[in-house]
Write an enzyme that holds these catalytic residues in place. Structure first.
Site, mmCIF file in Angstrom:
data_model
loop_
_atom_site.group_PDB
_atom_site.id
_atom_site.type_symbol
_atom_site.label_atom_id
_atom_site.label_comp_id
_atom_site.label_asym_id
_atom_site.label_seq_id
_atom_site.Cartn_x
_atom_site.Cartn_y
_atom_site.Cartn_z
ATOM 1 N N PRO A 384 0.831 -1.218 0.000
ATOM 2 C CA PRO A 384 0.000 0.000 0.000
ATOM 3 C C PRO A 384 0.863 1.265 0.000
ATOM 4 O O PRO A 384 2.058 1.215 0.320
ATOM 5 C CB PRO A 384 -0.812 -0.126 1.292
ATOM 6 C CG PRO A 384 -0.042 -1.069 2.146
ATOM 7 C CD PRO A 384 0.655 -2.014 1.234
ATOM 8 N N PRO A 385 0.274 2.405 -0.330
ATOM 9 C CA PRO A 385 1.043 3.660 -0.343
ATOM 10 C C PRO A 385 1.483 4.066 1.056
ATOM 11 O O PRO A 385 0.827 3.754 2.054
ATOM 12 C CB PRO A 385 0.046 4.684 -0.914
ATOM 13 C CG PRO A 385 -1.037 3.882 -1.563
ATOM 14 C CD PRO A 385 -1.107 2.598 -0.809
ATOM 15 N N GLY A 386 2.613 4.776 1.101
ATOM 16 C CA GLY A 386 3.061 5.364 2.349
ATOM 17 C C GLY A 386 3.793 4.443 3.289
ATOM 18 O O GLY A 386 4.025 4.800 4.446
ATOM 19 N N VAL A 387 4.193 3.241 2.833
ATOM 20 C CA VAL A 387 4.896 2.317 3.731
ATOM 21 C C VAL A 387 6.413 2.418 3.569
ATOM 22 O O VAL A 387 7.153 1.688 4.226
ATOM 23 C CB VAL A 387 4.434 0.859 3.497
ATOM 24 C CG1 VAL A 387 2.986 0.694 3.885
ATOM 25 C CG2 VAL A 387 4.657 0.437 2.055
ATOM 26 N N LYS A 389 8.338 2.480 0.393
ATOM 27 C CA LYS A 389 8.979 1.739 -0.701
ATOM 28 C C LYS A 389 10.046 2.588 -1.407
ATOM 29 O O LYS A 389 11.152 2.123 -1.651
ATOM 30 C CB LYS A 389 7.914 1.277 -1.702
ATOM 31 C CG LYS A 389 6.857 0.353 -1.126
ATOM 32 C CD LYS A 389 5.914 -0.156 -2.189
ATOM 33 C CE LYS A 389 5.039 0.931 -2.786
ATOM 34 N NZ LYS A 389 4.156 1.570 -1.799
ATOM 35 N N THR A 390 9.696 3.817 -1.730
ATOM 36 C CA THR A 390 10.633 4.678 -2.458
ATOM 37 C C THR A 390 11.811 5.079 -1.581
ATOM 38 O O THR A 390 12.969 5.027 -2.010
ATOM 39 C CB THR A 390 9.908 5.936 -2.969
ATOM 40 O OG1 THR A 390 8.810 5.549 -3.790
ATOM 41 C CG2 THR A 390 10.848 6.799 -3.783
ATOM 42 N N SER A 706 -12.548 -13.037 -0.665
ATOM 43 C CA SER A 706 -12.233 -13.260 0.752
ATOM 44 C C SER A 706 -13.424 -13.031 1.684
ATOM 45 O O SER A 706 -13.326 -13.318 2.872
ATOM 46 C CB SER A 706 -11.068 -12.357 1.177
ATOM 47 O OG SER A 706 -11.397 -10.993 0.997
ATOM 48 N N LYS A 749 -5.696 -6.958 7.428
ATOM 49 C CA LYS A 749 -7.027 -7.320 7.933
ATOM 50 C C LYS A 749 -7.004 -7.539 9.439
ATOM 51 O O LYS A 749 -7.903 -7.074 10.167
ATOM 52 C CB LYS A 749 -7.522 -8.574 7.230
ATOM 53 C CG LYS A 749 -7.800 -8.377 5.739
ATOM 54 C CD LYS A 749 -8.182 -9.688 5.083
ATOM 55 C CE LYS A 749 -8.472 -9.499 3.596
ATOM 56 N NZ LYS A 749 -8.798 -10.768 2.916
#
Length: 833
Positions: A384-387, A389-390, A706, A749
């Site tokens: 997900p965004p904001g974890v 990665k970049t 799921s 989850k």
């Protein structure tokens, strides 16, 4: 030679002066010379005996001299200046030898100056100057002309001089053909020499040397040497002109002039400009480390450049191509820092958690240290965004001691962005891969391909397909850019790709990458990230000092749970920034010297709490199940509501569900019908009642398998009239046989369930490995139950007691049925066959 205009006086044919004959020339050379002569200084020219010369007189002293001489015997002495730049010459500035001249004509000009036409008579030598004011007056002695001597030798030289002069007249486009005729008609050897010498394009020093040379044979030799040099220059120019069409346009004319200049400079050894530029390029190429095939291309293109016209478009294209060859780091490598302890320290400094990623990087460094050389892996961080990665790519580059290049792929639709353009196109450039290597300056940088899942495709090509060669370790050692058309070794580049949606990456491209999932952060991890990185960064960005702003731990937890709902920490940092700006405002206006924000103070900065850590939507009626969902910004709880109404056994689905989720609902209903006897569900419930399944937040699209367990639980709950326990949540895919299959996004989850106050989570048995990767501290207070079949779940999630007896609840009075056993439909007649 210059145009011979000595025959005309003031361009008037009626006042032309005939060529002197041999007898007339001899008479002039033996004429009497006064002992004292007024001396006129000439600039940039030398007067020879017998030659007619027009002169503009501008200096005051010269005007006085001319006026006096013209009113007397018209005889003056003419001597050349040594330096033409001297405006008021002294006796020492004049040559010693000159020529006696007679003033043939005096013309007054409108500006006050005068022009005179003079003719040389006899050479003389200055003994001394007797007067300098108002003009020079000198004591002179005539130069005694030697006898002709061997007339045969003089005749031979005269013929040679005439032949050379005629050739020059014929080759020079600026000389009229009549000049050759006039030269042929000169019968006086001395005048021929003087006439040719006067019209030669040589320096004043060389002309003065001819005037002072006494033996006529020697003078003839000097004249022949100068004629030969001028003839060679004209012949060279003629050779150049003969190679070019006579009918040329403006561009060809400029090219011709440059070629002529280049040929002349090459002959004189004075070539500059383009030659110097090519010489500098050659030196750069000699110093640059290039593979053999690249050096051959460089040499070939440099030779092509040296033959090109600098004004032509081809020259600029070739020059640009050569610059790209020299700027690309073919064999320039940075030295890797293979200190595992240092690398581990840097990774831990920059990022909290992400143990799997850090372990993979340290493994790569360990292998590189032991082996010394290896193909760089192609790593893809997805999550997900904001974890982080970049930013993780930057930390890897710092740990390795390599250059870091980031290339955003979001929205790129043109294949040429990756492979470059063909050189035939206007404005062609290499692709972003080669541009990134040039920017890095090394052949082994850390190259981040950001947002690889956002690539597009249209009529300009498919960039993701172009990346296949870049990201394939078995092919990228010979990556071929369309602009360079030279194999470039990318095997030493550490490529790191990032993506949010793994499914959006084309399968062939995904197959070439080593996939590392970066899941969302737990509450504890977010607290630590906030304290270590986010708060100090916001203090600096908002102009505060460390002692002016701090967040209590309980306040930080409140911000995380009550104001942000995401897997990463991007929104968390923005929210902390909002609190920091509020404190900065107080400090700026003098209301406070600094603030330690406690839990009770958060609302004054951020207003009302956005998210409540309780399942407010949970009800006490049957048919409501709590599922777990994965979203791009983290996990979330999902409520599934089921209700029944009188009808014809239809299944109604609402809530903007995708095809996969609709099929899961149909499979769940089929399983309930097949096992209805086990749950003591009457057959009439499926025959005379419609079931409606709705998932709230209807504006948000939902899909995926799921929710199968939650859908089945909601259906059994509504048909058995047994409520679901209010502290449980579930996730898993179901089959028609009642098996529960594993699903993804488990960490997100589970953390979402903990945030919502859930006490027990039911997960597929094969998802246990995902739970093992979560820190135990993050799961404190949450019980995980692993299930394999659906019948194991039902009794654990449903309460034992039924609110209503299913047989009574789903019973239908006989008078509402028609002859076929179906419910009567108002306004619709039925026909019995």
């Amino acid at each position: 030679m210059t145009h011979a205009s000595y025959l005309l006086v003031d361009d008037d044919p009626e006042q032309s002066i005939p060529l002197p004959t041999a007898a007339e020339e001899k008479a002039m050379s033996t004429s009497n010379v006064p002992e004292l002569l007024p001396v006129l200084a000439l600039r940039n020219t030398v007067l020879f005996p017998g030659v007619v010369l027009p002169i503009t007189v501008g200096r005051d002293t010269s005007l006085k001299l001319v006026n006096d001489a013209f009113g007397n015997d018209r005889l003056i002495g003419v001597v050349a200046q040594r330096n033409a730049d001297v405006e008021s010459p002294e006796p020492s500035d004049l040559y010693e030898f000159g020529a006696v001249a007679v003033i043939l004509k005096l013309i007054k000009m409108p500006d006050g100056s005068k022009s005179i036409v003079i003719q040389g008579k006899r050479r003389f030598r200055i003994k001394e100057f007797t007067q300098t004011e108002p003009y020079f007056l000198a004591s002179v002695e005539p130069v005694i002309e030697e006898s002709l001597g061997d007339s045969v030798e003089i005749e031979a030289r005269m013929r040679s001089i005439k032949e050379l002069a005629v050739q020059i007249v014929n080759l020079s486009p600026n000389l009229p053909s009549e000049a050759a005729y006039a030269i042929q008609n000169i019968d006086s050897p001395a005048f021929l020499i003087h006439f040719i010498a006067s019209n030669l394009q040589i320096d004043v020093d060389d002309k003065q040397k001819l005037l002072e040379t006494l033996p006529m044979v020697d003078r003839a030799e000097l004249v022949m040497n100068h004629l030969n040099q001028e003839l060679q220059v004209l012949q060279l120019s003629e050779e150049i002109r003969s190679r070019i069409k006579s009918d040329v346009d403006q561009q060809q004319r400029e090219y011709l002039l440059r070629q002529q200049m280049k040929a002349i400079q090459d002959e004189l050894g004075e070539s500059e400009g383009t030659a110097g530029e090519i010489r500098d390029l050659r030196k750069r190429g000699e110093k640059k480390a290039l593979p053999e095939h690249v050096r051959e291309a460089f040499t070939r293109e440099l030779e092509k450049l040296s033959r090109s016209n600098p004004a032509s478009p081809e020259y600029a294209l070739t020059r640009n191509y050569i610059d790209w060859i020299l700027d690309t780091p073919w064999l320039d490598f940075s030295k890797d820092l293979l200190d595992l302890k240092r690398a581990s320290k840097i990774l831990n400094e920059d990022h909290y958690g992400l143990e799997q990623v850090k372990q993979r990087i340290l493994e790569y460094l360990a292998v590189l240290k032991l082996k010394g050389d290896m193909k760089a892996p192609i790593i893809c961080f997805y999550g997900p965004p904001g974890v982080g990665k970049t930013s993780l790519g930057k930390s890897i580059a710092r740990a390795l001691g390599r250059k870091f290049i980031r290339m955003s792929l979001g929205g790129i639709r043109d294949e040429a962005e990756i492979r470059g353009h063909r050189r035939t196109y206007v404005g062609a450039l290499p692709g972003r891969i080669v541009q990134g290597l040039k920017k890095a300056g090394t052949a082994n940088p850390v190259f981040m391909l950001d947002e690889v899942d956002k690539l597009g495709a249209d009529f300009r090509g498919d960039p993701s397909s172009a990346l296949l060669e870049v990201l394939d370790p078995e092919q990228n050692f010979a990556f071929n850019d369309h602009y360079l058309e030279l194999d470039c070794d990318l095997s030493n580049v550490l490529f790191i790709a990032t993506a949010n949606y793994l499914e959006m990456i084309p399968a062939p491209l995904r197959d070439r990458m080593e996939l590392i999932e970066i899941t969302g952060y737990t509450l504890h991890e977010k607290v630590m990230i906030g304290k270590r990185y986010l708060i100090p960064r916001q203090i600096d960005r908002n102009g505060l000092r460390k002692d002016q702003f701090s967040l209590a731990d309980n306040a930080l937890r409140l911000i995380i749970e009550g104001y942000t709902r995401e897997s990463g920490v991007r929104q968390l940092e923005r929210t902390i920034g909002a609190v920091a700006r509020g404190v900065a405002r107080k400090v700026a206006v003098g209301e406070s010297d600094g603030e330690t924000v406690a839990e009770n103070d958060v609302e004054s900065y951020l207003k009302a709490r956005k998210y409540v850590s309780d399942v407010a939507e949970r009800t006490e009626v049957p048919g409501v199940a709590t599922g777990l969902a994965w979203t791009p910004v983290g996990g979330d709880i999902l409520f599934i509501e089921a209700s029944v109404s009188r009808g014809y056994g239809r299944l109604i689905l609402t809530g903007q569900l995708g095809d996969v989720m609709k099929e899961s609902a149909q499979a769940a209903l089929s399983y309930v019908k097949a096992t209805a006897d086990e749950w003591k569900i009457p057959k009439s419930a499926f025959k005379y009642w419609d079931v409606h399944i709705h998932i709230p937040a209807g504006a948000i699209p939902k899909d995926g398998p799921s929710a199968g367990v939650a859908l089945l639980s909601a259906l059994i709950s509504i048909y058995t009239q047994r409520r679901l326990r209010n502290s449980v949540a579930m996730s898993g895919e179901i089959t028609l046989r009642g098996l529960i299959l594993p699903v993804g996004g488990i960490k997100e989850k589970v953390l979402a369930a903990k945030r919502a106050g859930i006490k027990k989570v039911f997960l597929p048995e094969r998802n246990q490995k995902d739970i093992d990767e979560i820190k135990k501290s993050a799961l404190r207070g949450l019980k995980i139950v692993y299930v394999k079949r659906m019948d194991e779940v039902v009794d654990m999630v449903l309460e034992t007691r039924s609110l209503n007896n299913p047989k009574t609840y789903f019973a239908v009075p006989e008078d509402e049925k028609n002859n076929n056993g179906q419910l009567n439909q108002p306004g619709v007649s039925t026909t019995v066959a």
